[in-house]
Design a protein around this motif. Structure first.
Motif, short mmCIF file in Angstrom:
data_model
loop_
_atom_site.label_atom_id
_atom_site.label_comp_id
_atom_site.label_asym_id
_atom_site.label_seq_id
_atom_site.Cartn_x
_atom_site.Cartn_y
_atom_site.Cartn_z
N ARG A 191 -19.91 -13.57 10.91
CA ARG A 191 -18.78 -13.45 9.98
C ARG A 191 -17.71 -12.48 10.47
O ARG A 191 -16.64 -12.41 9.87
N ASN A 192 -17.96 -11.72 11.52
CA ASN A 192 -16.92 -10.84 12.06
C ASN A 192 -15.70 -11.65 12.51
O ASN A 192 -14.58 -11.13 12.56
N ALA A 193 -15.94 -12.93 12.83
CA ALA A 193 -14.83 -13.78 13.28
C ALA A 193 -13.81 -14.01 12.17
O ALA A 193 -12.67 -14.40 12.44
N TYR A 194 -14.18 -13.77 10.93
CA TYR A 194 -13.25 -13.94 9.81
C TYR A 194 -12.22 -12.81 9.73
O TYR A 194 -11.22 -12.93 9.01
N LEU A 195 -12.47 -11.68 10.40
CA LEU A 195 -11.60 -10.51 10.29
C LEU A 195 -10.33 -10.68 11.12
O LEU A 195 -10.39 -11.11 12.29
N ASN A 196 -9.17 -10.32 10.55
CA ASN A 196 -7.96 -10.29 11.37
C ASN A 196 -7.94 -8.99 12.16
O ASN A 196 -8.83 -8.13 12.02
N ALA A 197 -6.93 -8.80 13.00
CA ALA A 197 -6.91 -7.66 13.92
C ALA A 197 -6.93 -6.32 13.17
O ALA A 197 -7.65 -5.39 13.55
N GLU A 198 -6.14 -6.23 12.10
CA GLU A 198 -6.09 -4.97 11.34
C GLU A 198 -7.42 -4.69 10.65
O GLU A 198 -7.94 -3.57 10.67
N GLU A 199 -8.01 -5.72 10.04
CA GLU A 199 -9.30 -5.57 9.37
C GLU A 199 -10.39 -5.21 10.36
O GLU A 199 -11.27 -4.38 10.07
N ALA A 241 -13.76 -2.53 -1.14
CA ALA A 241 -14.83 -2.29 -2.11
C ALA A 241 -16.09 -1.91 -1.35
O ALA A 241 -16.28 -2.29 -0.19
N VAL A 242 -16.95 -1.15 -2.03
CA VAL A 242 -18.26 -0.79 -1.48
C VAL A 242 -19.31 -1.29 -2.47
O VAL A 242 -19.33 -0.86 -3.62
N ASP A 243 -20.14 -2.21 -2.02
CA ASP A 243 -21.18 -2.75 -2.92
C ASP A 243 -22.30 -1.75 -3.12
O ASP A 243 -22.81 -1.59 -4.22
N TYR A 244 -22.71 -1.10 -2.04
CA TYR A 244 -23.70 -0.04 -2.15
C TYR A 244 -23.82 0.71 -0.84
O TYR A 244 -23.55 0.18 0.24
N VAL A 245 -24.18 1.97 -0.95
CA VAL A 245 -24.62 2.81 0.17
C VAL A 245 -25.84 3.55 -0.38
O VAL A 245 -25.71 4.36 -1.29
N SER A 246 -27.03 3.26 0.16
CA SER A 246 -28.25 3.82 -0.41
C SER A 246 -29.22 4.25 0.69
O SER A 246 -29.38 3.55 1.70
N VAL A 247 -29.87 5.38 0.44
CA VAL A 247 -30.94 5.85 1.33
C VAL A 247 -32.26 5.41 0.71
O VAL A 247 -32.57 5.77 -0.43
N VAL A 248 -33.04 4.62 1.46
CA VAL A 248 -34.21 3.97 0.90
C VAL A 248 -35.43 4.14 1.80
O VAL A 248 -35.32 4.47 2.99
N ALA A 269 -20.09 -3.12 2.58
CA ALA A 269 -18.71 -2.85 2.20
C ALA A 269 -17.88 -4.10 2.47
O ALA A 269 -18.20 -4.90 3.34
N ARG A 270 -16.83 -4.24 1.70
CA ARG A 270 -15.98 -5.44 1.79
C ARG A 270 -14.63 -5.09 2.39
O ARG A 270 -14.02 -4.08 2.04
N ILE A 271 -14.18 -5.98 3.26
CA ILE A 271 -12.85 -5.85 3.82
C ILE A 271 -12.28 -7.25 3.96
O ILE A 271 -12.93 -8.14 4.49
N GLY A 272 -11.08 -7.45 3.43
CA GLY A 272 -10.54 -8.79 3.37
C GLY A 272 -11.49 -9.67 2.56
O GLY A 272 -11.92 -9.31 1.47
N SER A 273 -11.85 -10.82 3.12
CA SER A 273 -12.77 -11.74 2.43
C SER A 273 -14.20 -11.58 2.90
O SER A 273 -15.07 -12.36 2.52
N VAL A 274 -14.47 -10.55 3.70
CA VAL A 274 -15.76 -10.43 4.39
C VAL A 274 -16.60 -9.30 3.81
O VAL A 274 -16.10 -8.19 3.57
N ARG A 275 -17.88 -9.58 3.58
CA ARG A 275 -18.86 -8.54 3.25
C ARG A 275 -19.53 -8.13 4.56
O ARG A 275 -20.15 -8.96 5.23
N LEU A 276 -19.43 -6.88 4.90
CA LEU A 276 -20.07 -6.36 6.11
C LEU A 276 -21.35 -5.61 5.73
O LEU A 276 -21.33 -4.76 4.85
N LEU A 277 -22.45 -5.95 6.40
CA LEU A 277 -23.72 -5.28 6.20
C LEU A 277 -24.00 -4.36 7.38
O LEU A 277 -23.67 -4.68 8.53
#
Length: 285
Positions: A191-199, A241-248, A269-277
């Motif tokens: 899904r990194n391919a969905y990111l534009n140059a700035e993202e 947006a940040v969906d979660y950051v957790s120490v587990v 975390a979300r950037i553009g239309s992409v959720r990055l894990l």
């Protein structure tokens, strides 16, 4: 090696080849993928090849693990290119079934894993891990490999798979494959391919901020404070947006109250239309 890796598209053809290998006393490994292969996937093939004699790579974009509004229809499907990439690896066979082979008319069974799949990705993507557990169960039983490997980038997924394989007594060893990163440290993902140059430039800060969290908690910062600080830094860096950051706990994925054992920070975390894990190990002295 040149050309492409041979492909089969039915369970019968897959089993015929796997049984023939096993009749020769060969060990078989399985690398389940949804295609759109990158160097992270190829590293899994190389890793499992050190433990087996023949490697099967499955390519199937599984509809049951995508939720409403997710990218099932647009998920990249590049089988020919994938097979060419696999020809540079120790892969022996591609298994590329269609949806009707995997989910024939009347299909009515679901594998659901309680507890560990209910939080984080499971809470944010209802039904996702049911889809993962069902399709992975089918792939393991269709291929009956000695070993199967899954990347550590999807850390919760790996934990869920280990749980149901143990619970259901599926006779396969589950390997975790090292998370592969790009030059700037971004976790490799189709899904990194969905990111534009700035993202893409902003995305490269994700791993840097998680490293900062690890440094903070290792120096005594309270876990909840460090998680909040990392979330704020991600938003300030340009993530929307940040969906979660957790120490587990790395096995149970229970949220830790203090750093009294080896741990894992998991984050989305979300950037553009992409959720990055991403995730990183936290060692303690």
């Amino acid at each position: 090696m040149s050309g492409t890796v041979p492909v089969v598209r039915s369970v019968d053809a897959l089993r015929e080849q796997v049984f023939a290998w096993k009749a020769e006393g060969l060990r078989v490994g399985l690398v389940p993928t949804m295609g759109a292969l990158h160097h992270g996937h190829l590293s899994l093939v190389d890793a499992i090849a050190t433990k087996v004699d023949r490697v099967v790579v499955s390519i199937f974009v599984n509809p049951t693990q995508f939720g409403e509004g997710e990218d099932f229809d647009t998920y990249p499907r590049t089988e020919e290119e994938d097979r060419k990439k696999l020809a540079t690896t120790p892969a022996s066979l591609v298994y590329a079934p269609n949806a009707s082979e995997m989910y024939p008319t009347g299909f009515a069974t679901k594998v659901s894993v309680g507890g560990i799949s209910d939080r984080f990705e499971g809470a944010l993507r209802p039904g996702h891990f049911d889809g993962v557990a069902t399709v992975v169960s089918k792939l393991l039983l269709q291929c009956l490999p000695d070993v199967a490997i899954f990347g550590e980038k999807d850390f919760q997924q790996l934990a869920v798979i280990r749980r149901f394989v143990a619970d259901l007594n599926i006779p396969v060893e589950i390997m975790g494959g090292t998370l592969i990163r790009e030059e700037d440290g971004l976790a490799a993902s189709s899904r990194n391919a969905y990111l534009n140059a700035e993202e893409r430039q902003v995305a490269g800060l994700f791993n840097v901020i998680l490293k900062g969290l690890i440094a903070a908690v290792s120096s005594g910062t309270a876990l909840r404070q460090a998680e909040e600080d990392a979330s704020n830094r991600l938003l300030a860096a340009g993530f929307k947006a940040v969906d979660y950051v957790s120490v587990v706990d790395p096995d149970s994925l229970d949220v830790l109250e203090r750093l009294d054992r080896p741990a894992r920070v998991i984050a989305v975390a979300r950037i553009g239309s992409v959720r990055l894990l991403d995730n990183m190990a936290i060692d303690i002295d």
